[in-house]
Design a protein around this motif. Structure first.
Motif, mmCIF file in Angstrom:
data_model
loop_
_atom_site.group_PDB
_atom_site.id
_atom_site.type_symbol
_atom_site.label_atom_id
_atom_site.label_comp_id
_atom_site.label_asym_id
_atom_site.label_seq_id
_atom_site.Cartn_x
_atom_site.Cartn_y
_atom_site.Cartn_z
ATOM 1 N N TYR A 21 44.474 49.187 21.429
ATOM 2 C CA TYR A 21 45.673 48.342 21.241
ATOM 3 C C TYR A 21 45.811 47.091 22.433
ATOM 4 O O TYR A 21 46.163 46.246 22.497
ATOM 5 N N GLY A 24 42.598 44.656 21.275
ATOM 6 C CA GLY A 24 43.215 43.829 20.256
ATOM 7 C C GLY A 24 42.452 44.047 19.232
ATOM 8 O O GLY A 24 42.399 43.198 18.159
ATOM 9 N N ASN A 48 40.609 40.275 21.791
ATOM 10 C CA ASN A 48 41.605 39.169 21.733
ATOM 11 C C ASN A 48 42.193 39.403 22.918
ATOM 12 O O ASN A 48 42.880 40.288 23.508
ATOM 13 N N PRO A 51 46.799 40.235 23.291
ATOM 14 C CA PRO A 51 47.294 41.873 23.537
ATOM 15 C C PRO A 51 46.941 42.148 24.844
ATOM 16 O O PRO A 51 47.324 42.832 25.722
ATOM 17 N N ILE A 104 49.646 38.446 18.351
ATOM 18 C CA ILE A 104 50.054 39.714 18.903
ATOM 19 C C ILE A 104 50.571 40.565 17.884
ATOM 20 O O ILE A 104 51.647 40.310 17.599
#
Length: 121
Positions: A21, A24, A48, A51, A104
């Motif tokens: 999480y 990402g 990513n 996030p 996100i």
């Protein structure tokens, strides 16, 4: 010592399962730490940063609030209110900055009530 080791191991595995999480991207699950680490770094090109920045800023805010509450007795309530404050500010930022449409993922709608009873074992 055995209980402490088991608890620490469980905490590490739970923490590592949440890394996806913050990074990402999806990370394949595993019951073994070394396999989980391989799975994390195998797809690191899908990282990513959005996030990651949000998640790390929340973690840093929680640690800072915890330390403020511990260091300064006058502000001991900051330590207890930290998780509520960080969660509330994150929810507010999600709506103000439209994070869902800016890269996100959010949870979305959470169903109300309790899950239905079942006899599946």
């Amino acid at each position: 010592a055995v209980v402490s080791g088991f608890t620490t191991g469980a905490a590490v595995m739970i923490g590592m399962s949440q890394v996806k999480y913050i990074l990402g991207y999806d990370v394949a699950r595993s019951s073994f730490l070394h396999e989980l680490l391989v799975n994390i770094f195998k797809d690191i090109d899908q990282f990513n940063y959005k996030p990651f920045i949000l998640g790390m800023s929340n973690i840093i805010a929680l640690v800072v609030m915890k330390n403020i509450g511990k260091t300064y007795p006058k502000f001991k309530s900051v330590r207890a209110l930290g998780p509520l404050l960080v969660s509330s500010l994150s929810i507010l930022a999600t709506f103000i900055f439209d994070l869902e449409n800016n890269g996100i993922e959010i949870i979305g709608t959470i169903p109300s009530g309790l899950p239905s009873l079942s006899t599946d074992i």
